[in-house]
Scaffold this motif. Structure first.
Motif, short mmCIF file in Angstrom:
data_model
loop_
_atom_site.label_atom_id
_atom_site.label_comp_id
_atom_site.label_asym_id
_atom_site.label_seq_id
_atom_site.Cartn_x
_atom_site.Cartn_y
_atom_site.Cartn_z
N THR A 94 0.86 -1.18 -0.04
CA THR A 94 -0.11 -0.06 0.19
C THR A 94 0.71 1.18 0.07
N SER A 95 1.80 1.36 0.85
CA SER A 95 2.56 2.47 0.99
C SER A 95 3.66 2.61 -0.57
N LEU A 96 4.03 1.62 -0.89
CA LEU A 96 4.56 1.69 -2.43
C LEU A 96 3.60 1.93 -3.33
N ARG A 97 2.39 1.72 -3.25
CA ARG A 97 1.33 2.30 -4.23
C ARG A 97 1.43 3.51 -4.24
N GLU A 98 1.24 4.20 -2.91
CA GLU A 98 1.31 5.73 -2.85
C GLU A 98 2.65 6.16 -3.22
N PHE A 99 3.53 5.72 -2.81
CA PHE A 99 5.05 6.15 -2.96
C PHE A 99 5.15 6.46 -4.70
N VAL A 100 4.53 5.37 -5.32
CA VAL A 100 4.99 5.38 -6.85
C VAL A 100 4.01 6.32 -7.48
N SER A 101 2.78 6.60 -6.76
CA SER A 101 1.87 7.52 -7.54
C SER A 101 2.62 9.11 -7.50
N TYR A 102 3.60 9.41 -6.75
CA TYR A 102 4.31 10.57 -6.77
C TYR A 102 5.31 10.71 -8.02
N LYS A 103 5.04 11.83 -8.71
CA LYS A 103 5.90 11.79 -10.13
C LYS A 103 7.13 12.30 -9.81
N THR A 104 8.17 11.73 -9.11
CA THR A 104 9.18 12.40 -8.45
C THR A 104 10.21 12.41 -9.34
N VAL A 105 9.93 12.96 -10.63
CA VAL A 105 11.08 13.05 -11.78
C VAL A 105 11.93 14.21 -11.47
N SER A 106 13.11 14.03 -11.01
CA SER A 106 14.02 15.00 -10.50
C SER A 106 14.73 15.80 -11.55
N SER A 107 14.48 15.29 -12.89
CA SER A 107 15.31 15.84 -14.04
C SER A 107 14.56 16.92 -14.68
N ARG A 108 13.19 17.00 -14.55
CA ARG A 108 12.31 18.08 -15.03
C ARG A 108 11.68 19.00 -14.13
N VAL A 109 11.68 20.20 -14.44
CA VAL A 109 11.37 21.35 -13.62
C VAL A 109 9.89 21.14 -13.34
N GLU A 110 9.02 20.79 -14.33
CA GLU A 110 7.72 20.79 -13.97
C GLU A 110 7.25 19.70 -12.94
N TYR A 111 8.07 19.03 -12.81
CA TYR A 111 7.77 18.01 -11.58
C TYR A 111 8.25 18.27 -10.26
N ALA A 112 8.98 19.41 -9.93
CA ALA A 112 9.50 19.97 -8.91
C ALA A 112 8.72 19.65 -7.81
N GLU A 113 7.47 20.09 -7.95
CA GLU A 113 6.30 20.09 -7.02
C GLU A 113 6.05 18.60 -6.59
N ASP A 114 5.92 17.65 -7.59
CA ASP A 114 5.93 16.24 -7.26
C ASP A 114 6.80 15.59 -6.46
N CYS A 115 8.14 16.15 -6.49
CA CYS A 115 9.28 15.79 -5.77
C CYS A 115 9.17 16.30 -4.44
#
Lengths: 470, 1040
Positions: free
Chosen positions: B565-586
Motif C-alpha cells: 500500500t505504501s509503495l502504491r502511494e509512493f509510486v503515485s508521486y511523479k518524482t522526476v528530478s530531471s524535469r522542472v515541471e515535476y519539482a512540486e511532485d518531488c
C-alpha cells in the motif's frame, strides 16, 4: 429418410457456416449420411431440400423459406443464398422421400404464419389413420394442407391443437407464443397420433400386417422458441437419431492444417449458440450431446431444456436398452449403440450392404406411397429382434446366429412392440435380388401371433390410462 | 449496571417505512445538538454478538449532522448489542428497522477503556434488562422507555444525522493474465486454482502470485473445479467429458473418471462428498452421475477399451462412402495430459437421468442445512438450466438392486422450470442463494422451502456467488461484482422472512473485468480478505477488500499489505528530478516519505542545501534498543526520485505512476529503481521494531537527485554531518541481478566523470565560402582534433598515466567470474554462439576496466555552410578502483590544455566538469558482505537447495567430459552455494562518497531481476523479490 438441422444463436450466423462448410454439413449429409442405413439409394437424401430462416423483424414475423426438389448439392442457388444470408434462427432439411411425391409442396420446412415445422420419421400405419386424422381437424387446417406427406398432416394437427389451446396460430405475435403452449401442443400432437394408430382395429393390424410404431422427430418454432422431439411410440425401440450442441462460438478450429473444421468453443458456461441436428455436423465427438429417446427439447432464449416424454413408452431405468432395429428399418439410425462393442475401433461401422438389404428390404412398409420405392416381396414377418441382431450387432464379436433362439424366446415379454406386418401387395413383384437368398429365416408367425395380440392390448390400455404428460 | 446507563429495546413502528440501515432516521437530532461540542467527532462502534461474546463488527463513525456512520450493520441480526464508550454519549438512539435489537449505550467510565471486559461484565445484567424490557413492552406501543432515556420520536427525523458511508471499491491487488478464458476458480490454503478454456489448470501462490503449476488437465475447457472439504483433493470436470482428481499440492493426477454413457456433453459441475467418498458430476444432458473413489469394482486398467478415447462410436467412427472414417481430432496438447494413477469407470446405473430438465450447471455439498435430513448427512444441492434447484440425499456407492434410486434420492425441488437457469449456488446456514440469468439472485430457505427474496443484482447473468464475512458477493457476465448485505441465518426462524425484506441492499458494485466474469472465490489469506474473480478476458483479478472485521486486530497483521500500500502511494508521486515541471511532485514525494517514516516511528528531518534549489534529502532515524554505547548505526541510502516515464500512447501497458500488479510483478515507474527497495528496507525495520528485536540504529538517507547526478548531495550531507552522526555500515539496494533467477550481491561500481569541452572563437558565425580560409581557426576543427587525441587504437585512453593505478586481477576475483560464467553459460540462457571466454572478457571490460565515451558535439548557428563561432562536446570517463576521480580530472584538463596549446589556435578552450563519482569496490570477505550473504542464503534457501540438488543429479548424469566452457576437472562448478558476487559498469555517485565521509564500509544488495526494465518502459519488480528483500534486510539489520 430425412436429415434436419436447427440453429439458434444470440447472434446471426451465415447460413453457409451451417449448411455448406462443416465437414459433415447438412449438404454433405444429403449424399453421405452416416446414421442412415437405408441403402435403397445409397446414402443419399436427394429428394429435395429446404431452408427456412427468420429475417429482420421489420420484414415481418414469418420466416423466409427456400425449397427445391433438386438434390441440395446440385443447387447453385443454395450456395449463392447461403453464403450471403445470416439469421439467428435457421431450419434446414434434406429429404429422402418416404411419403408424398417429389414436389416442392412436400419439401420441409412447412410454415404457417410465424410458425415453421420439420419432421424426420414417419407416422405409424399412416394410410390407416390418415382419414381419422383429417376428421379430427378443423376445416381451416384440413383445407390448408398443400402436399401429401404425413409430416405436413402432422403439422396441421399441431396447428389444430395449438388453436384448441386458445392460441391463434395465425396471429404472429411479436414475442412468439411462448415455449409452454408450443410444448403442450406438440405433446398433444404426439398423443393424438398415438391414439390414432392405436385405434387401428386389431383385425386390420393383424391381417394387413400394419406397423403402428411412429418415429416422431419434430421441430417447430415460432421464431423465438424452438421445440424439438425425439420420439418413438415403442418401449423397446430406439428413436431416430438426434443430437444437440451448445457453446459460445461456432468457428473454425484455430489449428492450421488439413483437419481444419468447425467446432463448438466453450469460453464460458453460456449457450450463445445452440444446434440441433439429426447427425452431428462435425466429428468433434465431445461437442455433440445425445438427445435422450422420448424426450422433448425446448430452446427458449439461449436456454436449452430437455424433458422426458412420459407415457406408456417411457422408461426411466438408466440401464434400459432399446433396439435400434426399428429405426434402421426406416432408414434411420439411433444414437445409441445396441451393445458395447468390445473389439477394435476399425470395425465396420455398418453392416455389409448385402446383408443389410437382405434383412431390411422385406420389412419396408408397403403402401406408404413411396413413389420410387422398389417393389419388395413379402417374406412373412421378420422378427424385429432378429433384424436387430443381424444389423446392428453384426459388428460385435457375438455371433448373431447363436443369439437368435434366445432373443426369439424373449419376444413375448417385450411389452408393446407393435410389430409391423405386411400384406402381400398384389401387383408387386419380388425384387430379383431377393430370390437369391433362400436362407433368410422366416419366423413361424402363427405361433407368435397370439402373444403379440396380448401385448398390443396391454400397451393400448397403458397408453390410454397413463396419457401423456410431462 | 455501572457501565450501562442507557439501553432499550426498540420495535419498528407499524407504518415505519424506513429502509435498512437507515439508523439515522431513528435518532433524535435534538439529542445530538448540544453534544457536538462535548464529544470527539469520531467514535467507535463495536457490535457484539451476545452468543459468542466477540466483537463482530466495529467501525468508526462520526456524530453530527450529515456525517457518515461507517459500515454499521449487524452481523447476526438477532443478537446484537451496540456498545459505545461512555465518555462519548449519553443518548444514542439506534433504531434497527424491524427487529428487536437490544441496544446498550454503555458507559465505561473511561476507567480502563477496555470495552471487551466491560461488555463481559455487563452482559449478564444486560440480559436481565432485556427480559425486563420484553416484559414491559408487551403492549403494541412502538417504543419503550427505559431508565432515563428519552422517547424515540414516533416519526423519524426529517434528515439523517448518521449516514451510511459508501462502501469503498476494493483495491485491485494483482492481475494474473493468461491466454484463454478462465471458466472456474477455487482457492485453497495458499493457492489459487484456475481452470481455463484450453483445458489447463493453473496454480498460483496467494502470497506472491508466483505461478506454481501449469497443467494440461483436459482436452477441452475446464468447466468446474471443486476442492474437497479437507482440501486434500482437487476435482476438475471438463467438456472432454472426463472428471479428474488431483492432489492440490503436487498436482499429480490421482484419478481419471469416465462414463460409458455416450455423448452426454459438457460436465458443467462436479462435487465430492468426503463422507461417502463419492464424486458427483452433472452434465449437459441433464444427468448427474456418480462414482465412489474407493470402489474397487469401478477400477479399470489405464487402457480400458471403453474409455472415450478408445471406444467406438456409431457416428464418429463411421465410414464414408469409400470406407474411410474421419480420424479422431488430435492436438499436441493432448499428449501433455499426465497419466492418471487410477482410472474409474462410472457404473452405468449410477446415473440420474433428467436430474434437472436442463443442463446441470452447478452443484455443492453441504450438511445440516435442511431439516429434511440428519444434520450430519451430506446433502447434494444442484442447480439446473431449467431454473430449478434440487436437494439430493446421498447413498454413497450403494446402488439398489433395481438400479439407480439409492445413490441419489431427490428430497427437495425449489423453483419452477421457468428456464431461468441457475448458474451458481451458495449456502449460508439454511439459506441458499442462487445466481440466475438476467442478474437475478434468489434466496431460499432450505428448511421451509420458501423463496424468501429475489434480488435484481446485475444487468447480466449472475455467474458466480459467494458468501464471505457476512456479505453476499455476486459476479456477473456484465463484468461487475456486487457486495450485498445479508440477513444471516439466525435462530429465530419466524423472524427471518420479516427481516429479509430489509436486507440485501447492494452496498457497492464495481466493474471488475472488461469481459464476462465466469467465476469467483473468496478467502482470507494472511489476514487479508480477498475476492478473486476470473473472466473470459483471460484475467484472474485479486481484490483486497477493506477489512470486514474489527480494525482492533494487532497492527502486525496489517503489515504485509502496508508495504504494498505504501509503495502504491509512493509510486503515485511523479518524482522526476530531471524535469522542472515535476519539482512540486518531488517535494510532495519527500513529504510523503517524511510522514510515512514518522508514522512508523522514525525521527525525521528534511535536509536541504542552502541554495534550496535541490530537492531535500529525507533523513529518518529509527532507534534500536541496545545500550547506546553498544549500538551500531546502519545507514540505508536510497533515492526517491525517478527517471521520466514516456507515457506516449502504447508504450506503457499501464499508467506508470499507478502501481499495477500483474502475473506476480508490480509495474510502475520507480518500483525497482529505487522506491520498492526503500519500502522493503523500511518495513524490515518496522518488522524488527514490532518483534522488539531492533538493536541497532537505522538511519535512512533518501535523496531526491540521484537520477540527475546527485547534485547538491555532497554539500547537504557535509552540512548536516553532525546531525546524521556516526555511521558503522552503509547499505544500498539500487541494482539488479545478472539474470532472472540467481540472487546476487554487488561489490563494485565504476566511477564516472562527465565533462563538457568547449572551443570558442572571438568571431561570430562566419560564411565558410566568404570567410573561410587557413587563416581562420575554426572552433569545431580544433575541438575534433582535441577529441581525437583522447582515444588511440583499440579504444585506448591516451591520458598519461591513466591505466597506472588499476588493480590487478586476483585469483579469488577471477574465481567469482567463473562462478558467474557457470551460471550464465547454462543451457537455455540463449547465449547463442558466445563463448565463455568472450563473455568473461566482456564482463571484465565492463566491470573492471575504464573507458572514455564521446557523447555529443554541439555547434552554434543554423545548419548550412558556416563556420560555427563555438563548438562543445560532452564526454565522460568511467573509472575503476585504483583511479582517483580528481587525478583523472586534472589529468584530462591538463592533457587537453596542453594539446590545445600545440594547435596554436587563437580560439579559447574551456573545460567544465559536470559530475564526478568515485569508483567503489567493496570487500566480499568483509563482515558486512558475509552477513549479507547469510541473509541472501537464508531468504532464498529454496532456490539454493533446488539448485544444489539439480546440480548433483546433472553432474552425476553427465558422463561426458566437461566441455570447454567448464573449468576442467571441476565437476561441481555449476553448483551454486552462495549468491553471485557481481560488479557493475554503472555508477552511483553517493556510495563511495558516503563510505569516505562516514568512514564506514558499504554493501549493495540488488533487489530486482535483470528483466526489471529500470529506466525503461514497463519497469517492474517481482513481488517475490520485494518480500525476499524485506527478509534479507530484516536479517541484516538485526545481525550487523
Amino acid at each position: 429418410m430425412c436429415r434436419f438441422l436447427v440453429y439458434r444463436g444470440s447472434d446471426e450466423i451465415l447460413l453457409s457456416k451451417l449448411i455448406l462448410d462443416p465437414t459433415h454439413s447438412i449438404l454433405k449429409q444429403s449424399f453421405d449420411s452416416r446414421l442412415r442405413l437405408d441403402t435403397r439409394r445409397g446414402q443419399n437424401n436427394a429428394d429435395g431440400f429446404g431452408i427456412g430462416f427468420y429475417t429482420d423483424p421489420k420484414l415481418g414475423a414469418a420466416p423466409c423459406l427456400f425449397t427445391s426438389t433438386i438434390p441440395a448439392w446440385n443447387c447453385t442457388n443454395l450456395h449463392r443464398i447461403a453464403s450471403k444470408t445470416a439469421s439467428r434462427l435457421v431450419f434446414a432439411h434434406v429429404r429422402a422421400t418416404t411419403e408424398g411425391s417429389l414436389t416442392e409442396d412436400n419439401c420441409h420446412p412447412f410454415y404457417h404464419g410465424s410458425l415453421m415445422w420439420m419432421h424426420n420419421g414417419g407416422l405409424g400405419g399412416w394410410k390407416y389413420i390418415k382419414r381419422r386424422l383429417g376428421e379430427r381437424l378443423h376445416d381451416k387446417w384440413y383445407l390448408n394442407v398443400q402436399g401429401c406427406t404425413d409430416s405436413e398432416w402432422a403439422f396441421a394437427l399441431f396447428l389444430d391443437r395449438l388453436e384448441r389451446l386458445g392460441t391463434d396460430p395465425s396471429s404472429q405475435p411479436k414475442k412468439g407464443f411462448g415455449p409452454a403452449v408450443l410444448r403442450r401442443a406438440m405433446l398433444q400432437t404426439i398423443e393424438i397420433i398415438n391414439e390414432l394408430t392405436m385405434g387401428i382395429p386389431e383385425s386390420t393390424v393383424e391381417s394387413e400386417n400394419v406397423d403402428t410404431r411412429s418415429l416422431l422427430n419434430f421441430a417447430v418454432t415460432d421464431g423465438h422458441s424452438i421445440i424439438c422431439t425425439r420420439y418413438v411410440s415403442s418401449k423397446t425401440d430406439e428413436a431416430a437419431s438426434l443430437y444437440f450442441s451448445s457453446g459460445t462460438q461456432w468457428e473454425l478450429k484455430p489449428s492450421a492444417g488439413e483437419d481444419r473444421d468447425y467446432q463448438m468453443e466453450r469460453r464460458d458456461k453460456g449457450a450463445d449458440i445452440v444446434l440441433v441436428a439429426s447427425e452431428p455436423l462435425t466429428f468433434e465427438r465431445e461437442n455433440w450431446v445425445n438427445v435422450p429417446t422420448n424426450s422433448i427439447l425446448t430452446i427458449h432464449g439461449q436456454t436449452v431444456m430437455v424433458n422426458p416424454i412420459i407415457d406408456a413408452f417411457s422408461d426411466r431405468d438408466p440401464c434400459h436398452r432399446r433396439s435400434s432395429a426399428f429405426a434402421q428399418t426406416k432408414g434411420l439410425t439411433t444414437n445409441e449403440k445396441a451393445t458395447p462393442r468390445v473389439n477394435s475401433p476399425v470395425s465396420t461401422p455398418g453392416p455389409e450392404p448385402e446383408t443389410h438389404r437382405r434383412i431390411l428390404s422385406p420389412i419396408i412398409p408397403p403402401g406408404m406411397g413411396t413413389i420410387d420405392a422398389p417393389p419388395v416381396i413379402l417374406r412373412g414377418r421378420t422378427l424385429l429382434s432378429k433384424s436387430e441382431t443381424s444389423s446392428s450387432d453384426i459388428r460385435s464379436v457375438v455371433d448373431p446366429l447363436t443369439h437368435r433362439p434366445e432373443v426369439a424366446s424373449r419376444l413375448p415379454s417385450q411389452g408393446n412392440i407393435k410389430k409391423k406386418r405386411r400384406s402381400l401387395n398384389i401387383g408387386e413383384y419380388p425384387h430379383p435380388a431377393e430370390f437369391t437368398e433362400p436362407d433368410v429365416q422366416t419366423p413361424p408367425s402363427p405361433v407368435q401371433a397370439p402373444s403379440r395380440t396380448g401385448d398390443y392390448v396391454t400397451a393400448e390400455k397403458a397408453a390410454r390410462v397413463l396419457g401423456m404428460a410431462l | 449496571m455501572r457501565n450501562i446507563f442507557a439501553m432499550g429495546r426498540l420495535r419498528t413502528p407499524e407504518a415505519d417505512p424506513c429502509g435498512p440501515y437507515d439508523w439515522a432516521k431513528s435518532i433524535d437530532p435534538k439529542q445530538f445538538a448540544n453534544m457536538e461540542e462535548l464529544l470527539p467527532t469520531r467514535i467507535r462502534l463495536v457490535l457484539w454478538s451476545l452468543l459468542t461474546i466477540e466483537a463482530v463488527k466495529s467501525c468508526e463513525c462520526r456524530i453530527g449532522h450529515n456525517r457518515g456512520l461507517a459500515d454499521l450493520r449487524p452481523y447476526r441480526h438477532t443478537d446484537l448489542t451496540i456498545a459505545l464508550p461512555c465518555h462519548i454519549i449519553d443518548q444514542l438512539w439506534v433504531h434497527p428497522p424491524s427487529l428487536s435489537v437490544n441496544m446498550a449505550v454503555g458507559s465505561t467510565g473511561a476507567a480502563n477503556g477496555c470495552l471487551g471486559c466491560e461488555m463481559m461484565e455487563a452482559e449478564q445484567e444486560e440480559l436481565n434488562m432485556i427480559q425486563e424490557a420484553e416484559n414491559s413492552s408487551s403492549d403494541e406501543d412502538s417504543t419503550v422507555e427505559l431508565g432515563n432515556m428519552p422517547p424515540v420520536p414516533a416519526t423519524p427525523a426529517p434528515w439523517p444525522i448518521l449516514e451510511v458511508a459508501p462502501h469503498t471499491t476494493p483495491q485491485l491487488v494483482h492481475t494474473l493474465k493468461h491466454e484463454s478464458s478462465v471458466l472456474t476458480l477455487v482457492v485453497g490454503d495458499d493457492s489459487i486454482f484456475a481452470g481455463t478454456q484450453n483445458g489447463e489448470i493453473l496454480v498460483w501462490s496467494l502470497g506472491d502470485f508466483q505461478p506454481v503449476h501449469r497443467i494440461q488437465a483436459h482436452k477441452r475447457s475446464v468447466m468446474c473445479l471443486f476442492l474437497s472439504d479437507d482440501r486434500s483433493l482437487l476435482f476438475s470436470s471438463a467438456s472432454d467429458p472426463i472428471v479428474n482428481v488431483w492432489c492440490p499440492k503436487t498436482m499429480n493426477r490421482l484419478y481419471e473418471i469416465y462414463s460409458t454413457n455416450d455423448s452426454f456433453g459438457d460436465i458443467f459441475s462436479v462435487a465430492y462428498s468426503s463422507r461417502h467418498e463419492t464424486v458427483y458430476y452433472g452434465a449437459q444432458n441433464t444427468s448427474i452421475q456418480w462414482v465412489c473413489l474407493k470402489d474397487l469394482e469401478r477400477r479399470v486398467s489405464n487402457d480400458s477399451a471403453s474409455h472415450p478415447d478408445r471406444r467406438n462410436h456409431r457416428f464418429f467412427d463411421s465410414r464414408a462412402i469409400g470406407g474411410t472414417s474421419t480420424p479422431r481430432p488430435t492436438d499436441e496438447r493432448y499428449d501433455l495430459i499426465p497419466r492418471p494413477h487410477t482410472v474409474l469407470e462410472t457404473d452405468k446405473r449410477a446415473n440420474k437421468m433428467f436430474a434437472h430438465y436442463g443442463y446441470v450447471y452447478c452443484m455443492l455439498i453441504t450438511n445440516g442445512a435442511t431439516a429434511y435430513t440428519n444434520p450430519e448427512d451430506d446433502v447434494l444441492i444442484s442447480g439446473g438450466g431449467d431454473g430449478t434447484i434440487k436437494a439430493w440425499k446421498l447413498g454413497g456407492k450403494e446402488i439398489g438392486p433395481d438400479g439407480f434410486e439409492t445413490g441419489l434420492e431427490e428430497i427437495m425441488v425449489l423453483g419452477e422450470g421457468d428456464a431461468n437457469s441457475v448458474m451458481s449456488l451458495s449456502v449460508d446456514g439454511s439459506f441458499l442463494y442462487s445466481g440466475k440469468l438476467d442478474g437475478v439472485i434468489e434466496l431460499w430457505d432450505l428448511d421451509t422451502k420458501q423463496k424468501l427474496r429475489v434480488i435484481k443484482a446485475h444487468k447480466g447473468d449472475v455467474m458466480s456467488i459467494q458468501m464471505g464475512w457476512g456479505y453476499l458477493w455476486s459476479a456477473a457476465r456484465s463484468g461487475t461484482v456486487s457486495k450485498h448485505s445479508t440477513a444471516h441465518y439466525g435462530k429465530y426462524e419466524s423472524e427471518t422472512s420479516q427481516d429479509v425484506s430489509q436486507k440485501y441492499q447492494c452496498l457497492t458494485q464495481w466493474k471488475a473485468h472488461d469481459g464476462k466474469i465466469l467465476s469467483s472465490a473468496v478467502t482470507t489469506y494472511d489476514d487479508k480478505e480477498l475476492f478473486i474473480s476470473g473472466a473470459n478476458d483471460s484475467n484472474v483479478a485479486v481484490w483486497l477488500l477493506p477489512s470486514q472485521l474489527s480494525p482492533e486486530q494487532p497492527i502486525s497483521h496489517q503489515n504485509e499489505d502496508m508495504m504494498i500500500t505504501s509503495l502504491r502511494e509512493f509510486v503515485s508521486y511523479k518524482t522526476v528530478s530531471s524535469r522542472v515541471e515535476y519539482a512540486e511532485d518531488c517535494r510532495r514525494g519527500a513529504s510523503f516519505l517524511r510522514s510515512l517514516f514518522r508514522k512508523l516511528g522514525g525521527d525525521v528531518e528534511m535536509l536541504s542545501a542552502d541554495d534550496k534549489l535541490h530537492h531535500p534529502v529525507v533523513l529518518a532515524r529509527f532507534s534500536g534498543k541496545a545500550p547506546i554505547e553498544q549500538r551500531k548505526r546502519i545507514m540505508f541510502y536510497g533515492h526517491y526520485d525517478v527517471v521520466p516515464a514516456d507515457t506516449r500512447k502504447g508504450k506503457w501497458e499501464n499508467d506508470p505512476f499507478q502501481l499495477t500488479g500483474l502475473n506476480g510483478y508490480l509495474y510502475g515507474r520507480g518500483v525497482s529503481d529505487n522506491k520498492g527497495p526503500i519500502m522493503a528496507a523500511l518495513y524490515a525495520v518496522t518488522d524488527l521494531m514490532q518483534a522488539k528485536s531492533l538493536d541497532s540504529d537505522i538511519v535512512f538517507l533518501i535523496e531526491g537527485q540521484e537520477e540527475s547526478g546527485s547534485r547538491g548531495f555532497k554539500e547537504t550531507i557535509r552540512k548536516y554531518k553532525e546531525c546524521i552522526g556516526h555511521i558503522d555500515y552503509i547499505l544500498l539496494a539500487n541494482s539488479y541481478w545478472l539474470d532472472d533467477e540467481t540472487p546476487c550481491l554487488t561489490y563494485g561500481l565504476r566511477g564516472v566523470m562527465h565533462a563538457t569541452v568547449c572551443v570558442e572563437s572571438k568571431n561570430p558565425d562566419l560564411h565558410s565560402g566568404v570567410d573561410g580560409s587557413f587563416m581562420v581557426n575554426e572552433p569545431l576543427s580544433d575541438l575534433m582534433m582535441l577529441l581525437a587525441k583522447l582515444k588511440g587504437p583499440k579504444n585506448r585512453v591516451m591520458l598519461p598515466g591513466f591505466y597506472d593505478g588499476i588493480l590487478p586481477l586476483k585469483a579469488e576475483e577471477e574465481a567469482r567470474y567463473d562462478d558467474i560464467l557457470s551460471v550464465l553459460m547454462e543451457k537455455g540462457k540463449g547465449r547463442d554462439g558466445v563463448s565463455a571466454e568472450t563473455l568473461k572478457a566482456n564482463l571484465l571490460a565492463r566491470w573492471r576496466e575504464p573507458n572514455l565515451t564521446h557523447h555529443k558535439v554541439k555547434v552554434s548557428g543554423p545548419d548550412g555552410s558556416l563556420i560555427s563561432s563555438h563548438a562543445n562536446a560532452k564526454i565522460s570517463v568511467r573509472l575503476v578502483p585504483g583511479q582517483k576521480v580528481e587525478e583523472v580530472t586534472s589529468s584530462l584538463t591538463s592533457f587537453l590544455e596542453q594539446e590545445f596549446e600545440n594547435l596554436d589556435s587563437d580560439n579559447k578552450l574551456s573545460i567544465e566538469i559536470d559530475d564526478q563519482a568515485e569508483p567503489w569496490l567493496g570487500d566480499p570477505g568483509s563482515y558486512i558482505f558475509r552477513t549479507m550473504e547469510d541473509a541472501v542464503l537464508k531468504a532464498w534457501d529454496p532456490f539454493f537447495a533446488r539448485r544444489s540438488s539439480l546440480c548433483n543429479s546433472t553432474t552425476a548424469d553427465v558422463a561426458n567430459p566437461p566441455s570447454s566452457t567448464e573449468r576442467p576437472g571441476n565437476g561441481a562448478s555449476a553448483k551454486l552455494c552462495r549468491p553471485l558476487y557481481i560488479r557493475e559498469g554503472g555508477s552511483i555517485p553517493a556510495i563511495r562518497f558516503l563510505e569516505k565521509e562516514f568512514n564506514a564500509p558499504a554493501a549493495h544488495l540488488p533487489c530486482g531481476q535483470a528483466s526489471d526494465s529500470a529506466h525503461l518502459v514497463n519497469e517492474r519488480l517481482r513481488v517475490l523479490n520485494l518480500t525476499k528483500s524485506r527478509e534479507i534486510f530484516r536479517y541484516v539489520f538485526q545481525k550487523l
